[in-house]
Design a protein around this motif. Structure first.
Motif, PDB file in Angstrom:
ATOM      1  N   ALA A 190       0.829  -1.204   0.000  1.00  0.00           N
ATOM      2  CA  ALA A 190       0.000   0.000   0.000  1.00  0.00           C
ATOM      3  C   ALA A 190       0.865   1.256   0.000  1.00  0.00           C
ATOM      4  CB  ALA A 190      -0.930  -0.008   1.207  1.00  0.00           C
ATOM      5  N   ASP A 191       1.916   1.265   0.812  1.00  0.00           N
ATOM      6  CA  ASP A 191       2.808   2.425   0.877  1.00  0.00           C
ATOM      7  C   ASP A 191       3.522   2.643  -0.456  1.00  0.00           C
ATOM      8  OD1 ASP A 191       2.079   2.851   3.485  1.00  0.00           O
ATOM      9  OD2 ASP A 191       3.859   1.895   4.358  1.00  0.00           O
ATOM     10  N   ALA A 192       3.953   1.557  -1.086  1.00  0.00           N
ATOM     11  CA  ALA A 192       4.643   1.673  -2.378  1.00  0.00           C
ATOM     12  C   ALA A 192       3.713   2.229  -3.448  1.00  0.00           C
ATOM     13  CB  ALA A 192       5.183   0.307  -2.802  1.00  0.00           C
ATOM     14  N   MET A 193       2.462   1.783  -3.435  1.00  0.00           N
ATOM     15  CA  MET A 193       1.492   2.306  -4.400  1.00  0.00           C
ATOM     16  C   MET A 193       1.227   3.790  -4.161  1.00  0.00           C
ATOM     17  SD  MET A 193      -1.362  -0.663  -5.001  1.00  0.00           S
ATOM     18  CE  MET A 193      -2.183   0.365  -6.206  1.00  0.00           C
ATOM     19  N   THR A 194       1.149   4.182  -2.885  1.00  0.00           N
ATOM     20  CA  THR A 194       0.917   5.596  -2.558  1.00  0.00           C
ATOM     21  C   THR A 194       2.055   6.461  -3.080  1.00  0.00           C
ATOM     22  OG1 THR A 194      -0.325   5.000  -0.569  1.00  0.00           O
ATOM     23  CG2 THR A 194       0.537   7.240  -0.680  1.00  0.00           C
ATOM     24  N   VAL A 195       3.295   6.002  -2.876  1.00  0.00           N
ATOM     25  CA  VAL A 195       4.465   6.743  -3.374  1.00  0.00           C
ATOM     26  C   VAL A 195       4.413   6.882  -4.891  1.00  0.00           C
ATOM     27  CG1 VAL A 195       6.977   6.636  -3.659  1.00  0.00           C
ATOM     28  CG2 VAL A 195       5.953   6.127  -1.437  1.00  0.00           C
ATOM     29  N   GLU A 196       4.086   5.784  -5.599  1.00  0.00           N
ATOM     30  CA  GLU A 196       4.027   5.814  -7.053  1.00  0.00           C
ATOM     31  C   GLU A 196       2.912   6.728  -7.548  1.00  0.00           C
ATOM     32  OE1 GLU A 196       6.002   4.605  -9.347  1.00  0.00           O
ATOM     33  OE2 GLU A 196       7.356   3.643  -7.919  1.00  0.00           O
ATOM     34  N   MET A 197       1.777   6.722  -6.860  1.00  0.00           N
ATOM     35  CA  MET A 197       0.665   7.579  -7.255  1.00  0.00           C
ATOM     36  C   MET A 197       1.023   9.052  -7.087  1.00  0.00           C
ATOM     37  SD  MET A 197      -2.491   5.322  -5.686  1.00  0.00           S
ATOM     38  CE  MET A 197      -3.791   6.459  -6.082  1.00  0.00           C
ATOM     39  N   HIS A 198       1.671   9.397  -5.988  1.00  0.00           N
ATOM     40  CA  HIS A 198       2.092  10.788  -5.785  1.00  0.00           C
ATOM     41  C   HIS A 198       3.110  11.200  -6.846  1.00  0.00           C
ATOM     42  CE1 HIS A 198       0.008  12.013  -2.161  1.00  0.00           C
ATOM     43  NE2 HIS A 198       0.304  10.865  -1.573  1.00  0.00           N
ATOM     44  N   ALA A 199       4.023  10.283  -7.176  1.00  0.00           N
ATOM     45  CA  ALA A 199       5.032  10.590  -8.201  1.00  0.00           C
ATOM     46  C   ALA A 199       4.381  10.784  -9.561  1.00  0.00           C
ATOM     47  CB  ALA A 199       6.064   9.456  -8.260  1.00  0.00           C
ATOM     48  N   GLY A 200       3.388   9.953  -9.858  1.00  0.00           N
ATOM     49  CA  GLY A 200       2.699  10.083 -11.140  1.00  0.00           C
ATOM     50  C   GLY A 200       1.909  11.361 -11.258  1.00  0.00           C
ATOM     51  N   LEU A 201       1.351  11.833 -10.150  1.00  0.00           N
ATOM     52  CA  LEU A 201       0.604  13.086 -10.162  1.00  0.00           C
ATOM     53  C   LEU A 201       1.522  14.296 -10.176  1.00  0.00           C
ATOM     54  CD1 LEU A 201      -2.235  12.218  -7.613  1.00  0.00           C
ATOM     55  CD2 LEU A 201      -2.454  12.432 -10.092  1.00  0.00           C
ATOM     56  N   ALA A 202       2.747  14.124  -9.643  1.00  0.00           N
ATOM     57  CA  ALA A 202       3.689  15.244  -9.571  1.00  0.00           C
ATOM     58  C   ALA A 202       4.288  15.591 -10.926  1.00  0.00           C
ATOM     59  CB  ALA A 202       4.799  14.929  -8.569  1.00  0.00           C
ATOM     60  N   SER A 203       4.531  14.587 -11.751  1.00  0.00           N
ATOM     61  CA  SER A 203       5.133  14.854 -13.067  1.00  0.00           C
ATOM     62  C   SER A 203       4.721  13.778 -14.055  1.00  0.00           C
ATOM     63  CB  SER A 203       6.657  14.907 -12.968  1.00  0.00           C
ATOM     64  OG  SER A 203       7.178  13.657 -12.556  1.00  0.00           O
ATOM     65  N   GLU A 204       4.572  14.158 -15.290  1.00  0.00           N
ATOM     66  CA  GLU A 204       4.172  13.216 -16.337  1.00  0.00           C
ATOM     67  C   GLU A 204       5.288  12.210 -16.593  1.00  0.00           C
ATOM     68  OE1 GLU A 204       2.364  13.295 -20.890  1.00  0.00           O
ATOM     69  OE2 GLU A 204       2.559  15.144 -19.724  1.00  0.00           O
ATOM     70  N   GLY A 205       4.960  10.932 -16.538  1.00  0.00           N
ATOM     71  CA  GLY A 205       5.952   9.885 -16.735  1.00  0.00           C
ATOM     72  C   GLY A 205       6.828   9.647 -15.529  1.00  0.00           C
ATOM     73  N   GLY A 206       6.468  10.228 -14.373  1.00  0.00           N
ATOM     74  CA  GLY A 206       7.302  10.091 -13.183  1.00  0.00           C
ATOM     75  C   GLY A 206       6.996   8.871 -12.354  1.00  0.00           C
ATOM     76  N   SER A 207       6.098   8.012 -12.822  1.00  0.00           N
ATOM     77  CA  SER A 207       5.704   6.854 -12.034  1.00  0.00           C
ATOM     78  C   SER A 207       5.616   5.609 -12.897  1.00  0.00           C
ATOM     79  CB  SER A 207       4.342   7.121 -11.382  1.00  0.00           C
ATOM     80  OG  SER A 207       3.829   5.946 -10.787  1.00  0.00           O
ATOM     81  N   LYS A 208       5.775   4.449 -12.242  1.00  0.00           N
ATOM     82  CA  LYS A 208       5.590   3.188 -12.944  1.00  0.00           C
ATOM     83  C   LYS A 208       4.113   2.939 -13.220  1.00  0.00           C
ATOM     84  CE  LYS A 208       9.606   1.188 -10.608  1.00  0.00           C
ATOM     85  NZ  LYS A 208      10.085   0.190  -9.622  1.00  0.00           N
ATOM     86  N   LEU A 209       3.232   3.593 -12.434  1.00  0.00           N
ATOM     87  CA  LEU A 209       1.796   3.489 -12.663  1.00  0.00           C
ATOM     88  C   LEU A 209       1.373   4.472 -13.744  1.00  0.00           C
ATOM     89  CD1 LEU A 209       0.516   3.392  -8.966  1.00  0.00           C
ATOM     90  CD2 LEU A 209       0.872   1.462 -10.502  1.00  0.00           C
ATOM     91  N   LYS A 210       0.384   4.100 -14.541  1.00  0.00           N
ATOM     92  CA  LYS A 210      -0.151   4.994 -15.560  1.00  0.00           C
ATOM     93  C   LYS A 210      -1.134   5.947 -14.892  1.00  0.00           C
ATOM     94  CE  LYS A 210       2.079   2.768 -18.742  1.00  0.00           C
ATOM     95  NZ  LYS A 210       3.270   3.362 -19.363  1.00  0.00           N
TER      96      LYS A 210
END
Length: 238
Positions: free
Chosen positions: A60-80
């Motif tokens: 859950a924590d890893a997903m939260t980090v990836e979601m914040h990264a994805g919202l912070a910058s385009e292409g900044g996360s492993k999640l779409k």
């Protein structure tokens, strides 16, 4: 009708027979002293298959980090990630007449609903489903597709009965669910990234789908405002 009844009867009978068989087997195993071994085996299997709470928290924590990264910058996360401009949820106090349009496949649906607030909730609603011809879905143009949708929507609005009440001086509002990958620009605008589900209309890609619908509704003489765009498109951005 007779075949249906027989079919249902056979299914129900089979379920009953299976249930009785399980009970008999359970009773037989209890009588032979084997049921305790079975229960122990099942409990051991359950414990070994269970994911530790600590591991679930890590995921859950890893997903939260990836979601914040994805919202912070385009292409900044492993999640779409695609930004949504929805900043609040319904309270239940909403009243009035609202329309909805759901485009997400070979059919699209239009709906109107009369909301009565917390006391009356949904007073009445009506839905119509419209099939989209193959030649409109692929190889046509933006104008052909959205004119087809706007015409069907106009015909639906024209059947609005006395049970639905639009306050004087208020424009009809529409929620537009567009189930394709869209990069939203605001709560009521977004550009199509690519088509899926059999659609192939090149001149729509990169265009604001709400703007295209608005122009088509104007051509159809329909006085409706798109109040919100919702893009629900899982597993479609590769």
């Amino acid at each position: 009708m007779g075949k249906l009844v027989v079919g249902v009867s056979v299914v129900c009978t089979a379920a009953v027979v299976c249930g009785v068989a399980v009970l008999l087997m359970k009773r037989r195993m209890k009588n032979s002293g084997e049921w305790g071994k079975v229960e122990a085996l099942l409990k051991d299997f359950e414990e070994k298959c269970a994911t530790p709470v600590g591991k679930l928290k890590q995921v859950a924590d890893a997903m939260t980090v990836e979601m914040h990264a994805g919202l912070a910058s385009e292409g900044g996360s492993k999640l779409k990630m695609l930004i949504s401009y929805v900043d609040n949820l319904p309270t239940g106090d909403e009243e009035g007449l609202f329309y909805a349009l759901d485009l997400g496949g070979t059919n699209f649906r239009v709906m109107r609903v009369q909301l009565g607030g917390k006391e009356k909730r949904i007073v009445k609603h009506e839905v119509k489903e419209v099939s989209i011809p193959q030649n409109v879905m692929a190889g046509s143009s933006s104008e052909v597709l959205f004119d087809f949708i706007a015409t069907a929507l106009a015909e639906f609005v024209a059947t609005e009965g006395d049970d639905f009440h639009l306050p004087p001086g208020r424009q009809r509002e529409l929620g537009f669910t567009f189930s394709f990958p869209v990069k939203q620009l605001s709560i009521a605008s977004g550009t199509l990234i690519k088509w899926t589900k059999g659609f192939s209309i090149e001149d729509v890609v990169g265009q604001d789908v709400v703007g295209e619908l608005a122009k088509a509704m104007e051509r159809a003489g329909l006085d409706v405002r798109v109040a919100a765009l919702v893009s629900f498109s899982p597993n479609q951005i590769q």
